[in-house]
Design a protein around this motif. Sequence first.
Motif, mmCIF file in Angstrom:
data_model
loop_
_atom_site.group_PDB
_atom_site.id
_atom_site.type_symbol
_atom_site.label_atom_id
_atom_site.label_comp_id
_atom_site.label_asym_id
_atom_site.label_seq_id
_atom_site.Cartn_x
_atom_site.Cartn_y
_atom_site.Cartn_z
ATOM 1 N N GLY A 90 0.817 -1.195 0.000
ATOM 2 C CA GLY A 90 0.000 0.000 0.000
ATOM 3 C C GLY A 90 0.849 1.243 0.000
ATOM 4 O O GLY A 90 2.008 1.235 -0.408
ATOM 5 N N GLY A 91 0.238 2.321 0.486
ATOM 6 C CA GLY A 91 0.926 3.597 0.520
ATOM 7 C C GLY A 91 0.448 4.441 1.683
ATOM 8 O O GLY A 91 -0.632 4.220 2.232
ATOM 9 N N ALA A 92 1.270 5.417 2.053
ATOM 10 C CA ALA A 92 0.954 6.288 3.187
ATOM 11 C C ALA A 92 1.273 7.733 2.843
ATOM 12 O O ALA A 92 2.235 8.016 2.126
ATOM 13 C CB ALA A 92 1.753 5.866 4.422
ATOM 14 N N ILE A 93 0.449 8.631 3.383
ATOM 15 C CA ILE A 93 0.699 10.065 3.312
ATOM 16 C C ILE A 93 1.260 10.475 4.658
ATOM 17 O O ILE A 93 0.637 10.240 5.699
ATOM 18 C CB ILE A 93 -0.598 10.846 3.021
ATOM 19 C CG1 ILE A 93 -1.201 10.418 1.680
ATOM 20 C CG2 ILE A 93 -0.336 12.357 3.059
ATOM 21 C CD1 ILE A 93 -2.594 10.961 1.428
ATOM 22 N N THR B 107 2.382 9.561 10.001
ATOM 23 C CA THR B 107 1.441 9.049 9.009
ATOM 24 C C THR B 107 0.056 9.581 9.305
ATOM 25 O O THR B 107 -0.464 9.403 10.408
ATOM 26 C CB THR B 107 1.442 7.510 9.016
ATOM 27 O OG1 THR B 107 2.760 7.060 8.683
ATOM 28 C CG2 THR B 107 0.445 6.956 8.022
ATOM 29 N N PHE B 108 -0.555 10.245 8.323
ATOM 30 C CA PHE B 108 -1.895 10.797 8.469
ATOM 31 C C PHE B 108 -2.937 9.967 7.739
ATOM 32 O O PHE B 108 -4.114 10.034 8.067
ATOM 33 C CB PHE B 108 -1.932 12.237 7.953
ATOM 34 C CG PHE B 108 -1.582 13.272 8.993
ATOM 35 C CD1 PHE B 108 -2.385 14.368 9.189
ATOM 36 C CD2 PHE B 108 -0.445 13.138 9.782
ATOM 37 C CE1 PHE B 108 -2.068 15.327 10.146
ATOM 38 C CE2 PHE B 108 -0.118 14.078 10.734
ATOM 39 C CZ PHE B 108 -0.932 15.181 10.917
ATOM 40 N N ALA B 109 -2.516 9.213 6.735
ATOM 41 C CA ALA B 109 -3.451 8.358 5.998
ATOM 42 C C ALA B 109 -2.661 7.232 5.356
ATOM 43 O O ALA B 109 -1.523 7.425 4.935
ATOM 44 C CB ALA B 109 -4.188 9.159 4.935
ATOM 45 N N GLU B 110 -3.272 6.051 5.316
ATOM 46 C CA GLU B 110 -2.654 4.948 4.597
ATOM 47 C C GLU B 110 -3.734 4.032 4.060
ATOM 48 O O GLU B 110 -4.865 4.021 4.550
ATOM 49 C CB GLU B 110 -1.654 4.181 5.454
ATOM 50 C CG GLU B 110 -2.225 3.428 6.609
ATOM 51 C CD GLU B 110 -1.143 2.711 7.443
ATOM 52 O OE1 GLU B 110 0.040 3.041 7.323
ATOM 53 O OE2 GLU B 110 -1.510 1.826 8.198
#
Length: 178
Positions: free
Chosen positions: A97-100, A111-114
Amino acid sequence: TDEFLVSDAGTLKRIDYSLIKGGGITEIDQFRLSASFDNSADITSNLERVDTTPQGKLGTGMSESSGIFTFPSTGFYLVKFNVMWLGNGDSDVRQAGGAIKVTTNNSSYATFAEAYNGTNNHGLDYYMSSEANTILDITDTSNQKVKFNAFTSISTLTCVGSSSLNATYMTFIRLGDT
């Protein structure tokens, strides 16, 4: 500059257009990963602003340096991260996945969103894709910045990059004033 003539109790006055134009989205920008890489990492290189006609940006656009993105002005921003992974058909359980990640002090990131997905025993080459997004209230463009992380549970997955289409990419939309 463009001006309008307005009658104020019979007296004509000139008003600059910038003082009366209204609302709407003033900033839209996209960047993409232009070259693939294996395994998990913060994305710090091989980033380009999308440039395939008719793709484009609206407004000043984001600034990017070594994978760190700086906002052009204060305001509420929708930040989206789409990450695509290519697997080679192994039989391991795969999660990717990915993270912001966001900093408020131009130093440490949280990390604020993933977003992530997983698959098992695929047997053939396959693609996985996910999107993380968040809305940020940017009040300090010097200290509030974002970067992106692509992560996987196994080293045999490839984070897909392309210089001709959006496979792994970031979207920034300024929604309004803070």
